[in-house]
Design an enzyme around this catalytic site. Structure first.
Site, PDB file in Angstrom:
ATOM      1  N   CYS A 112      -8.056  27.025  -1.585  1.00 49.10           N
ATOM      2  CA  CYS A 112      -8.535  27.434  -2.735  1.00 49.10           C
ATOM      3  C   CYS A 112      -8.552  26.096  -3.951  1.00 49.10           C
ATOM      4  CB  CYS A 112      -7.757  28.364  -3.598  1.00 49.10           C
ATOM      5  SG  CYS A 112      -7.239  29.596  -2.277  1.00 49.10           S
ATOM      6  N   HIS A 248      -8.401  28.495 -10.500  1.00 50.06           N
ATOM      7  CA  HIS A 248      -8.923  29.371  -9.434  1.00 50.06           C
ATOM      8  C   HIS A 248      -8.759  30.850  -9.670  1.00 50.06           C
ATOM      9  CE1 HIS A 248      -9.091  31.333  -5.529  1.00 50.06           C
ATOM     10  NE2 HIS A 248      -7.659  30.950  -5.385  1.00 50.06           N
ATOM     11  N   ASN A 278     -11.283  37.229  -4.745  1.00 45.67           N
ATOM     12  CA  ASN A 278     -10.643  35.939  -4.383  1.00 45.67           C
ATOM     13  C   ASN A 278     -11.576  35.180  -3.447  1.00 45.67           C
ATOM     14  OD1 ASN A 278      -9.005  33.621  -3.536  1.00 45.67           O
ATOM     15  ND2 ASN A 278      -7.135  34.515  -3.641  1.00 45.67           N
TER      16      ASN A 278
HETATM   17  O1  UT7 Z   1      -5.948  32.083  -3.525  1.00 44.09           O
HETATM   18  C1  UT7 Z   1      -4.726  31.425  -3.218  1.00 44.09           C
HETATM   19  C2  UT7 Z   1      -3.736  31.788  -4.042  1.00 44.09           C
HETATM   20  N1  UT7 Z   1      -3.009  33.182  -3.967  1.00 44.09           N
HETATM   21  C3  UT7 Z   1      -2.720  33.691  -4.849  1.00 44.09           C
HETATM   22  O2  UT7 Z   1      -2.477  33.097  -5.876  1.00 44.09           O
HETATM   23  C4  UT7 Z   1      -2.150  35.180  -4.739  1.00 44.09           C
HETATM   24  C5  UT7 Z   1      -0.922  35.329  -5.781  1.00 44.09           C
HETATM   25  N2  UT7 Z   1      -0.182  36.594  -5.566  1.00 44.09           N
HETATM   26  C6  UT7 Z   1      -0.951  37.755  -5.992  1.00 44.09           C
HETATM   27  O3  UT7 Z   1      -1.926  37.582  -6.363  1.00 44.09           O
HETATM   28  C7  UT7 Z   1      -0.295  38.959  -5.957  1.00 44.09           C
HETATM   29  O4  UT7 Z   1       1.150  38.664  -5.342  1.00 44.09           O
HETATM   30  C8  UT7 Z   1      -0.666  40.165  -4.999  1.00 44.09           C
HETATM   31  C9  UT7 Z   1      -2.003  40.803  -5.748  1.00 44.09           C
HETATM   32  C10 UT7 Z   1      -0.968  39.505  -3.542  1.00 44.09           C
HETATM   33  C11 UT7 Z   1       0.302  41.221  -4.749  1.00 44.09           C
HETATM   34  O5  UT7 Z   1       0.352  41.723  -5.994  1.00 44.09           O
HETATM   35  P1  UT7 Z   1       2.124  42.048  -6.712  1.00 44.09           P
HETATM   36  O6  UT7 Z   1       2.168  42.428  -7.945  1.00 44.09           O
HETATM   37  O7  UT7 Z   1       2.879  40.681  -6.222  1.00 44.09           O
HETATM   38  O8  UT7 Z   1       2.734  42.887  -5.616  1.00 44.09           O
HETATM   39  P2  UT7 Z   1       3.676  42.866  -4.799  1.00 44.09           P
HETATM   40  O9  UT7 Z   1       3.613  42.179  -3.187  1.00 44.09           O
HETATM   41  O10 UT7 Z   1       5.189  42.622  -5.426  1.00 44.09           O
HETATM   42  O11 UT7 Z   1       3.982  44.511  -4.237  1.00 44.09           O
HETATM   43  C12 UT7 Z   1       4.152  45.354  -5.272  1.00 44.09           C
HETATM   44  C13 UT7 Z   1       4.102  46.694  -4.769  1.00 44.09           C
HETATM   45  C14 UT7 Z   1       4.999  47.047  -3.512  1.00 44.09           C
HETATM   46  O12 UT7 Z   1       5.539  48.180  -3.266  1.00 44.09           O
HETATM   47  P3  UT7 Z   1       7.285  48.382  -3.613  1.00 44.09           P
HETATM   48  O13 UT7 Z   1       7.674  47.555  -2.788  1.00 44.09           O
HETATM   49  O14 UT7 Z   1       7.268  47.903  -4.977  1.00 44.09           O
HETATM   50  O15 UT7 Z   1       7.212  49.800  -3.414  1.00 44.09           O
HETATM   51  C15 UT7 Z   1       3.901  46.706  -2.486  1.00 44.09           C
HETATM   52  O16 UT7 Z   1       4.180  47.594  -1.581  1.00 44.09           O
HETATM   53  O17 UT7 Z   1       2.839  47.269  -4.736  1.00 44.09           O
HETATM   54  C16 UT7 Z   1       2.698  47.561  -3.238  1.00 44.09           C
HETATM   55  N3  UT7 Z   1       1.462  47.185  -2.757  1.00 44.09           N
HETATM   56  C17 UT7 Z   1       0.227  48.205  -2.845  1.00 44.09           C
HETATM   57  N4  UT7 Z   1       0.427  49.387  -3.476  1.00 44.09           N
HETATM   58  C18 UT7 Z   1      -1.150  49.794  -3.271  1.00 44.09           C
HETATM   59  C19 UT7 Z   1       1.127  45.899  -1.960  1.00 44.09           C
HETATM   60  N5  UT7 Z   1      -0.238  46.069  -2.056  1.00 44.09           N
HETATM   61  C20 UT7 Z   1      -0.732  47.193  -2.423  1.00 44.09           C
HETATM   62  C21 UT7 Z   1      -2.145  47.839  -2.443  1.00 44.09           C
HETATM   63  N6  UT7 Z   1      -2.150  49.029  -2.830  1.00 44.09           N
HETATM   64  N7  UT7 Z   1      -3.154  47.273  -1.993  1.00 44.09           N
END
Ligand code: UT7
Length: 323
Positions: A112, A248, A278
């Site tokens: 990215c 980005h 993204n």
């Molecule tokens: O492009 C290159 C660089 N990449 C980035 O900069 C990406 C950086 N990271 C992110 O954008 C975020 O971390 C994500 C969008 C990938 C994930 O968001 P988050 O707020 O960090 O979610 P998380 O992984 O901490 O998950 C929070 C909760 C979890 O459930 P519990 O464990 O709290 O019960 C996940 O299982 O959200 C759940 N979850 C979802 N729920 C519904 C994760 N994905 C989903 C989903 N739908 N698609």
């Protein structure tokens, strides 16, 4: 000679995919996707449409919208982590498709951050005096490498391409650059090849995108917020002199966190995440082109562009928009 970014072009595939689509393939909801990422729609390339096709369409858009010829382009740089094949390069395919018989061609891999790296390299080629007109692309077909069983990542990615023309000029408009790498975070965002480990740690070798979202999120906010004042200082500017900040587009919450951390006004940021998802190396040129088409970016505006991603790597530039 100095390097001047003179024109931009973009292309996105026709197929628009909304969040409801993902509700039918993984356990998720439109509400979760919008609130956690800011994404409403993204584009999916057709089965027969690859990164080289997206690049070619973006270059034709650049030529048409800016009424310029590409015939004398003498170097092509394609930043991508989703090439049509490992070999030949996407750049060589683009060279052929555009009939640019006098151009050198290479791909670069900086995820990215690739677009910023590409512009920095183009600037170097021009400063060295070996080349005069370089076409730099950020282009991806991420959906061909997406794991549609992983709800935390599959909802994120989209396909698209952007390109800029970087030309030799008496007075350039690339005011500053930064670039860096933190390879020990490589395991947090990868697409496997043949090797089954990164930094001694086992990885999944399915040739799909794998991401430790929370780790990358934290690294991105800390790294980019630290580089913003460095970039401004190198350009002899205050952060408040920046008209448009274009990080980005990985997640709307990252853009918000960067603004909260640095005090930069969110209304002076440009993004492509809401409509295109993204798109990795394409996200910055897509966001910039949206800003230009919406009449936001004006001639002489100071733009701060910072990419970050798999490597982990980052690259940023300050540009004075030519208009
Ligand atoms: O492009 C290159 C660089 N990449 C980035 O900069 C990406 C950086 N990271 C992110 O954008 C975020 O971390 C994500 C969008 C990938 C994930 O968001 P988050 O707020 O960090 O979610 P998380 O992984 O901490 O998950 C929070 C909760 C979890 O459930 P519990 O464990 O709290 O019960 C996940 O299982 O959200 C759940 N979850 C979802 N729920 C519904 C994760 N994905 C989903 C989903 N739908 N698609």
């Amino acid at each position: 000679m100095q390097a001047k970014v003179t024109a931009i072009g973009t292309y996105v595939p026709e197929r628009i995919v909304d969040n409801q689509y993902f509700e039918s393939i993984v356990e998720t909801s439109d509400e979760w996707i919008v609130s956690r990422t800011g994404i409403h729609t993204r584009r999916f390339a057709a089965e027969t449409e690859f990164t080289s096709h997206l690049c070619t369409a973006a270059a034709l858009n650049l030529a048409e919208e800016n009424n310029v010829t590409l015939d004398d382009v003498d170097f092509i740089i394609v930043a991508t982590v989703t090439p049509d094949q490992i070999m030949p390069s996407v750049a060589s395919q683009v060279q052929d498709k555009l009939g640019l018989t006098h151009a050198g061609a290479i791909d670069i891999s900086a995820a990215c951050a690739g677009f910023g790296y590409g512009v920095i390299l183009a600037q170097g080629l021009i400063a060295a005096g070996t080349h005069r007109k370089v076409l730099v692309f950020g282009a991806e077909t991420l959906t061909k490498f997406t794991n549609y069983e992983d709800r935390t990542s599959c909802i994120l990615f989209g396909d698209g391409a952007g390109c800029v023309l970087v030309e030799a000029a008496e007075k350039g408009n690339i005011l500053a650059a930064v670039a860096g790498s933190q390879g020990d975070g490589g395991k947090d965002l990868y697409i496997s090849g043949k090797r089954k480990q990164i930094n001694g740690q086992d990885i999944i070798t399915d040739n799909k995108i794998h991401q430790n979202g929370r780790a990358v999120f934290k690294w991105a906010v800390n790294t980019v917020s630290a580089q913003m004042p460095v970039l401004a200082q190198r350009a002899n500017l205050e952060i408040s002199d920046i008209n448009w900040f274009i990080p980005h587009s990985a997640n709307m919450r990252i853009i918000e966190a960067l603004c909260n951390q640095t005090g930069f006004p969110i209304e002076k940021t440009l993004e492509s995440i809401s409509v295109y998802g993204n798109t990795s190396s394409a996200s910055i040129p897509l966001a910039l082109h949206r800003g230009i088409r919406e009449g936001k970016v004006k001639k002489g505006d100071k733009l701060m562009l910072i990419g970050f991603g798999g490597g982990l790597v980052y690259a940023g530039i300050v540009l004075e928009w030519p208009g």
